[in-house]
Each structure stands twice: as structure tokens, then as C-alpha cells.
Design an enzyme around this catalytic site. Structure first.
Site, mmCIF file in Angstrom:
data_model
loop_
_atom_site.group_PDB
_atom_site.id
_atom_site.type_symbol
_atom_site.label_atom_id
_atom_site.label_comp_id
_atom_site.label_asym_id
_atom_site.label_seq_id
_atom_site.Cartn_x
_atom_site.Cartn_y
_atom_site.Cartn_z
ATOM 1 N N SER A 198 0.842 -1.194 0.000
ATOM 2 C CA SER A 198 0.000 0.000 0.000
ATOM 3 C C SER A 198 0.877 1.244 0.000
ATOM 4 O O SER A 198 1.918 1.293 0.670
ATOM 5 C CB SER A 198 -0.912 0.013 1.228
ATOM 6 O OG SER A 198 -1.578 1.255 1.341
ATOM 7 N N LYS A 254 -10.982 17.210 -11.503
ATOM 8 C CA LYS A 254 -11.819 17.460 -10.325
ATOM 9 C C LYS A 254 -11.041 18.138 -9.204
ATOM 10 O O LYS A 254 -11.622 18.546 -8.201
ATOM 11 C CB LYS A 254 -12.444 16.146 -9.844
ATOM 12 C CG LYS A 254 -13.446 15.565 -10.834
ATOM 13 C CD LYS A 254 -13.970 14.234 -10.389
ATOM 14 C CE LYS A 254 -15.019 13.705 -11.356
ATOM 15 N NZ LYS A 254 -14.517 13.516 -12.733
ATOM 16 N N LEU A 314 -12.445 7.640 -20.402
ATOM 17 C CA LEU A 314 -13.442 6.699 -20.912
ATOM 18 C C LEU A 314 -12.892 5.285 -20.901
ATOM 19 O O LEU A 314 -11.768 5.049 -21.321
ATOM 20 C CB LEU A 314 -13.814 7.082 -22.339
ATOM 21 C CG LEU A 314 -14.631 8.362 -22.491
ATOM 22 C CD1 LEU A 314 -14.752 8.737 -23.948
ATOM 23 C CD2 LEU A 314 -16.002 8.219 -21.874
ATOM 24 N N SER A 337 -12.513 2.034 -14.890
ATOM 25 C CA SER A 337 -13.523 1.553 -13.949
ATOM 26 C C SER A 337 -14.368 2.727 -13.473
ATOM 27 O O SER A 337 -13.841 3.749 -13.075
ATOM 28 C CB SER A 337 -12.839 0.868 -12.760
ATOM 29 O OG SER A 337 -11.947 1.757 -12.119
ATOM 30 N N THR A 381 -27.209 12.008 -14.622
ATOM 31 C CA THR A 381 -27.516 12.769 -13.408
ATOM 32 C C THR A 381 -28.232 14.087 -13.687
ATOM 33 O O THR A 381 -29.103 14.499 -12.920
ATOM 34 C CB THR A 381 -26.229 13.060 -12.624
ATOM 35 O OG1 THR A 381 -25.297 13.740 -13.480
ATOM 36 C CG2 THR A 381 -25.592 11.766 -12.130
ATOM 37 N N ARG A 393 -25.184 13.805 -7.891
ATOM 38 C CA ARG A 393 -24.773 13.020 -6.733
ATOM 39 C C ARG A 393 -23.993 13.895 -5.756
ATOM 40 O O ARG A 393 -23.570 15.003 -6.114
ATOM 41 C CB ARG A 393 -23.917 11.843 -7.191
ATOM 42 C CG ARG A 393 -24.639 10.868 -8.104
ATOM 43 C CD ARG A 393 -23.712 9.826 -8.683
ATOM 44 N NE ARG A 393 -22.678 10.425 -9.522
ATOM 45 C CZ ARG A 393 -21.766 9.727 -10.189
ATOM 46 N NH1 ARG A 393 -21.754 8.402 -10.107
ATOM 47 N NH2 ARG A 393 -20.869 10.334 -10.924
#
Length: 649
Positions: A346, A414, A454, A457, A477, A551
């Protein structure tokens, strides 16, 4: 009745079929010889004398022997090809010569024109009967096949038509050429239409679907072509690229739904392979999150630049096993001689990261490990911070300690004025690396920021495709939501390109052209799958689009830049952002506070710190962490960098 007779004949054993073929040829060749003599002597009452009869019989028997040697009787009539055609020509030519030779040997009367006339008759009878039988046998099967229109009249289109003709599922009925001058021509016996007459071609040829067989090296106006294809009432599919065919990864007749890059309506961004190869060839490279959609594609791209060692760092055992197996296969098949190491671990464990980097002498790290699904991170705040912020920090510190030369972070659009926890954590990760870049100069840190990928996942394209196949509805949405899009290979190539250009602390973004409206993408996919959108104006449509509402943490549009003055780079489609950064002392203070908030599982404090840390985080809804909400915690109060209170309901 007719089909039952044909089926009965097809059910005969091979020896019986060969016997029938030989017997038929004996009769046909005999008729050809009689016809040649009768035509020459201009009488239908011609009968051979003793010597002519011997010559005729000898010629027929020798011809049968020639056909046997040429393999004509091994050929399955329903699949006759040009090779059988050539065998008949050679056999008949040999037969004509044999007729001349036997006539001379037996001193029989064989006029000079008879062998020529005989050769023509023999070819027409032997070839004509075989190809007539083939047509009669294949006709019912051909009618049962799906008629397809091939878009692309180049070598790939011809190869596809040939492969489909031999198959049992599709029947090519025509071509659509991207060159207008090819309109109304004929290729391989099939009519050719120009793109301007695409709807006419579908109507006249009664095509049930269209197959894209575009040449990889020929420039195509994808947006214009897609606009024409969308108007069709039939599904549109594609065939593998030439690179997949050459690599043996697919066959020309492997029909599949449109590629994701086709849906974008623009040409993919190409990297400068020379610069990328220089930064990877012979190096020791590590990819974190190597089993993910971006990480795995990065590995596929990197291994073909022939690094000395490729270290796969991944916490998912199955994902690691899958990508290791694939990469070892690629290395072996393409003789790349790259050593691949699969390491479980990890990124949040700094000592593990440092030990791995030192053990394999890693020189470049591509940090793709992250939690990126917006709603899931919104519902798991502390875990998102741990993986995205602290995972990046610990891996970066390990890279510095291990003397790594380059460290590239895979970021996201984002992170620009984020309204969700995922974007805020990725922006915080950028600030961490910018702070570390100021603190030291040994390791070059750079970040690559791009839009939605695109095919990864959680991508909308596989989701929409599954919903359409299930009969709908397709869930969007918001009707006005827009996003920038790129493909996984594009994203990976950009990361590699930026990794080779970075000097320290830069944030690179891709000039991705125009953003795509998600609702329009859904409609495009519905139309290209040969279906119609169900609306109030079209109640008999096939698939309905349902709007579910934004969302938690989602916004209508994404941005790639915080500032408005990006700087150009050596690559025409890659820009460098000019944005605010923090000193390492400021970053370290925020990280200390985030550590304490995470250890006590205090979502209130953690989100407050993300707002204060000049990430421009501005949540557009209430706290959505499932555990926090379930515990009945009080509603937190947040402050931005100017001290303004941001309350979350």
C-alpha cells in the site's frame, strides 16, 4: 423441398462426394470433346472413329489424373476459391495439350482448332458446374446472414469483406468510401457509395448494420463521420485496429461496438515517442496502482519503451496477478527483455515503499494509486484522505529517500475548484508535491491533470452500454452536465510525455478540445447501436434517458485550470498550469493536522482542514460519510481561507 435436397447432398460422406465429382467430370469432359469435334465438323451427328475414341478416352483419363494431382477433388465445393479456379485452368490447359499429343501418337484426325474449342468447353463445363453448385448451396446460407455495409474501401475494408464472406454470420453487401470520387464504382463485385450517400446505401442495399473498417494511417474527420452514422437506423460497429491485428491480439472479423475514441469524435493525442523513450529506455521504473485502469495502461505503454526493470506496486492481489501475467506475456512475445517485478503493498506504508524503491534501484515513479470514484470517496472521507493525500506524501518521501530521479502524479480535473472530497484530496496531493519540490531538488516532481477517462472503472461508457443492452433506461444525473473526455491510452501517453518534460513542481494539463455533454453522449450511443431514444415526442422509441439528479460532491461542469493563463510546452496539446502553491512549512502543518483528524476519525476537522488549505474546496452538499452520518455526529462548521463560514447541511 429444395433445401432438404441440398441438405441431404451435403450430408454425404467425403468419399461419396469425390466419386460423384470424378464421375461428373468424366461425363463433362467427354461432352466437351464431342462438342469440340461436332462444332469443328459442323454436324451434330458426329461420331468418333476408333482412333479418335481412344484419343478422347486417354485425354479424359489424363485430365482426371491432372485434376487429382492439382487437388481439385480435395476442395470443398461450397468454399471454392480462386485457387480452385486456377487449378481448373491449369488442368484444362494440360488436357488440351494432352489431346494434341495423343492425336499425334495415335495418328488420329484431330484438327488444330479442336483442342482450343475443347479447352473452352471443358473449362466452362467443369468450372461452371462447380461454381453453380457453390452458388446453389451457399444461397440459402447467404440469405440467412446479416447484411452489412462496410464503411471504408481501403485494404482493411477489402480484407474484412473477404473474411466475412467466408464466415457464417455476416454478408457484405457494399462499401462506403471516404473519397467522393469512388462513388458508383465496384470493388470485389460490391457497389461503392460515398459518405454523402450513406443513408441511400443503407436503404438500397437493405443493410442491417454498418461496420467501420477505417485505415489507421488515413486522416478522418471523425466528428463529421459520426454525425452521418448517427442518422442511420442500424447499429454501427467497428473492427480491430491494424496494430491489434499485427500483434495477433485480434482477427479482422472480430466485430465489436464502437471504440471509445470513436465516440469522442476527435483524433487521439499522439505523444513525442522519441522524448518518452529517452526518459524510459534502460531505466528502472515503478508504477503504483499498477493493476488499475490507468496504472495498467501505463505499464503497457512503458514496457514497450524497454525499461530495464518495471516494478508493479499494487495492493489488490488479483489485479496485480493479472497485469503481471499480461506484461510478462508481452515482454516474451515482443522480445522486449524487460524484467517485471510484482510487489504487493500500500502506498500509505512509507517504509514498504522506500524498501521497494531502494531494492530495485527505481529511477522513475508513476503514481497512479488513488481512490477516484467521487461518490465512494464522498461516503468514505477518511479513507479517501489516507489513500490520496497521505499515500502520495509517503510515496513521495520514500522516493526522495531512495534517490528517485522523477516522480509523476496522476491528478484529475476534479482537483480544480473541487466540490467533492475526491477532488479536494487530489488538489491537496498536488500541493504536497509542489511543497516537496520547493524543499529539495534531487527528485523532480510533476503532476498531470486530465479529464474523465473513458473505459476506466466507473466510466459512463461501459455503464451506458450495459444499460442500453438491458433495454434501458439510461441514467444521467443532469441534462446539462458536461465533461472533458479522453481515452486510457491518451491519458497514459500524456503522463509519460509530461514525466519526460518536468523540471520540478509543474502541473500539466491536456488541451482536450470541446467538453462533451453527457446526455448527448448517451443519445449518440443509443443511435449508434441502432436504437431510438424514447421521449414524449417519440413514445414508441426503444431506450429512455432518465435524469437522476446530481450526486453528492458532483458539479455540472469540470475545469482543467484554476488560473486563466496557461503556458505552452514542447508538445502542442500539453499546457502547463500557473497556479498558487504553498510553502513546505504550510503543507507540513496541514498534513500534521490531517494526521490527527484522521487518527481520531474526525470528518469534521478533516474537511475543515481541506477547506482551509487553499485547495479552493467548496462543498455543495452535506457531509456524506456513511459512518460519520450513522454515528449521529454534529453538523460541522467549515471556514475557507478568508475566514468565511461554510456550513454543510
Amino acid at each position: 423441398m429444395r433445401s432438404s435436397i441440398v441438405s441431404s447432398i451435403l450430408g454425404w460422406s467425403r468419399p461419396v462426394k469425390r466419386f460423384v465429382s470424378v464421375a461428373a467430370d468424366l461425363c463433362l469432359l467427354s461432352i466437351a470433346i464431342w462438342g469440340a469435334f461436332a462444332l469443328r465438323f459442323e454436324t451434330f451427328n458426329w461420331l468418333p472413329d476408333g482412333k479418335q475414341l481412344v484419343v478422347s478416352l486417354a485425354t479424359v483419363l489424363v485430365t482426371i489424373g491432372a485434376f487429382v494431382r492439382l487437388g481439385l477433388y480435395r476442395a470443398v465445393i461450397r468454399y471454392l476459391s480462386e485457387h480452385a479456379f486456377l487449378a481448373i485452368i491449369v488442368g484444362v490447359a494440360f488436357s488440351s495439350v494432352a489431346l494434341i499429343v495423343f492425336g499425334f501418337l495415335f495418328q488420329a484426325l484431330v484438327p488444330r482448332s479442336v483442342p482450343v474449342i475443347y479447352g473452352a468447353f471443358a473449362f466452362l463445363l467443369v468450372a461452371g458446374t462447380r461454381f453453380s453448385v457453390r452458388a446453389a448451396v451457399r444461397r440459402p446460407r447467404e440469405k440467412a446472414k446479416n447484411s452489412v455495409l462496410i464503411v471504408g474501401a481501403g485494404p482493411k475494408g477489402l480484407q474484412l469483406a473477404s473474411a466475412l464472406s467466408q464466415g457464417v454470420e455476416y454478408r457484405p453487401v457494399g462499401f462506403v468510401s471516404l473519397v467522393s470520387s469512388n462513388h458508383r464504382s465496384v470493388i470485389g463485385g460490391l457497389p461503392v457509395y460515398s459518405v454523402e450517400h450513406l443513408e441511400k446505401a443503407v436503404r438500397e442495399l437493405d443493410a442491417s448494420r454498418a461496420l467501420l473498417a477505417l485505415e489507421d494511417v488515413v486522416p478522418v474527420n471523425r466528428k463529421q463521420l459520426l454525425a452521418a452514422l448517427e442518422k442511420l437506423s442500424i447499429p454501427v460497429q467497428t473492427v480491430p485496429s491494424m496494430s491489434e491485428l499485427v500483434a495477433g491480439q485480434a482477427r479482422i472479423n472480430d466485430i465489436r461496438d464502437l471504440e471509445i475514441e470513436d465516440l469522442l469524435g476527435r483524433d487521439p493525442v499522439r505523444p513525442d515517442t522519441a522524448i518518452v523513450s529517452e526518459s524510459l529506455y534502460g531505466k528502472s521504473v515503478m508504477v503504483t496502482g499498477a493493476g488499475g485502469s490507468i496504472g495498467s495502461e501505463l505499464c503497457r505503454q512503458i514496457i514497450r519503451h524497454k525499461p530495464k526493470v518495471l516494478v508493479l506496486f499494487e495492493q489488490s492481489e488479483f489485479s496485480l496477478y493479472s497485469i503481471e501475467r499480461e506484461l510478462r506475456s508481452i515482454s516474451q512475445i515482443e522480445s522486449l527483455d524487460v524484467t517485471v517485478h510484482a510487489i504487493l503493498g500500500s502506498v500509505t506504508h512509507r517504509r514498504r515503499c522506500e524498501a521497494v524503491l531502494k531494492a530495485f534501484g527505481v529511477q522513475a515513479v508513476y503514481h497512479a494509486a488513488a481512490y477516484k470514484h467521487v461518490p465512494l470517496v464522498e461516503h468514505n472521507v477518511i479513507e479517501g484522505i489516507q489513500n490520496n493525500v497521505f499515500g502520495t506524501w509517503h510515496t513521495a518521501e520514500a522516493a526522495i529517500a531512495a534517490g528517485v530521479e522523477r516522480f509523476v502524479l496522476i491528478s484529475t480535473d476534479k482537483a480544480v475548484r473541487p466540490t467533492n472530497v475526491m477532488g479536494a484530496t487530489k488538489r491537496m496531493a498536488e500541493l504536497v508535491l509542489q511543497g516537496l519540490s520547493q524543499r529539495q531538488s534531487q527528485t523532480v516532481f510533476s503532476m498531470v491533470r486530465f479529464g474523465n477517462v473513458l473505459g476506466s472503472s466507473g466510466s459512463v461508457v461501459p455503464l451506458f452500454r450495459d444499460q442500453i443492452r438491458d433495454g434501458g433506461p439510461v441514467t444521467v444525473t443532469h441534462p446539462d452536465i458536461i465533461r472533458y473526455f479522453m481515452t486510457i491510452p491518451e491519458a497514459s501517453q500524456l503522463v509519460l510525455q509530461a514525466g519526460s518534460m518536468g523540471q520540478g513542481g509543474e502541473v500539466y494539463v491536456l488541451d482536450m478540445g470541446e467538453p462533451v455533454r453527457i446526455a448527448d453522449l448517451a443519445r449518440k450511443m443509443i443511435n449508434l447501436m441502432g436504437l431510438e431514444e424514447k421521449t414524449t415526442d417519440s413514445p414508441d422509441g426503444d431506450i429512455e434517458i432518465v435524469y437522476t439528479g446530481l450526486r453528492p460532491g458532483e458539479k455540472l461542469f469540470e475545469e482543467l485550470l484554476i488560473g486563466d493563463n496557461p503556458q505552452g510546452t514542447a508538445h502542442p496539446r500539453i499546457l502547463m498550469a500557473r497556479e498558487v502553491s504553498l510553502t513546505w512549512d504550510e503543507v507540513e502543518e496541514y498534513l500534521g493536522r490531517l494526521t490527527r483528524a484522521s487518527q481520531s476519525f474526525d470528518c469534521k476537522a478533516a474537511l475543515n482542514i481541506l477547506i482551509e488549505a487553499r485547495t479552493a474546496y467548496s462543498p455543495n452538499g452535506g457531509v456524506a460519510d456513511l459512518v460519520w452520518c450513522k454515528s449521529g455526529a454534529e453538523v460541522p462548521e467549515y471556514h475557507d481561507q478568508d475566514g468565511k463560514v461554510l456550513r454543510l447541511s
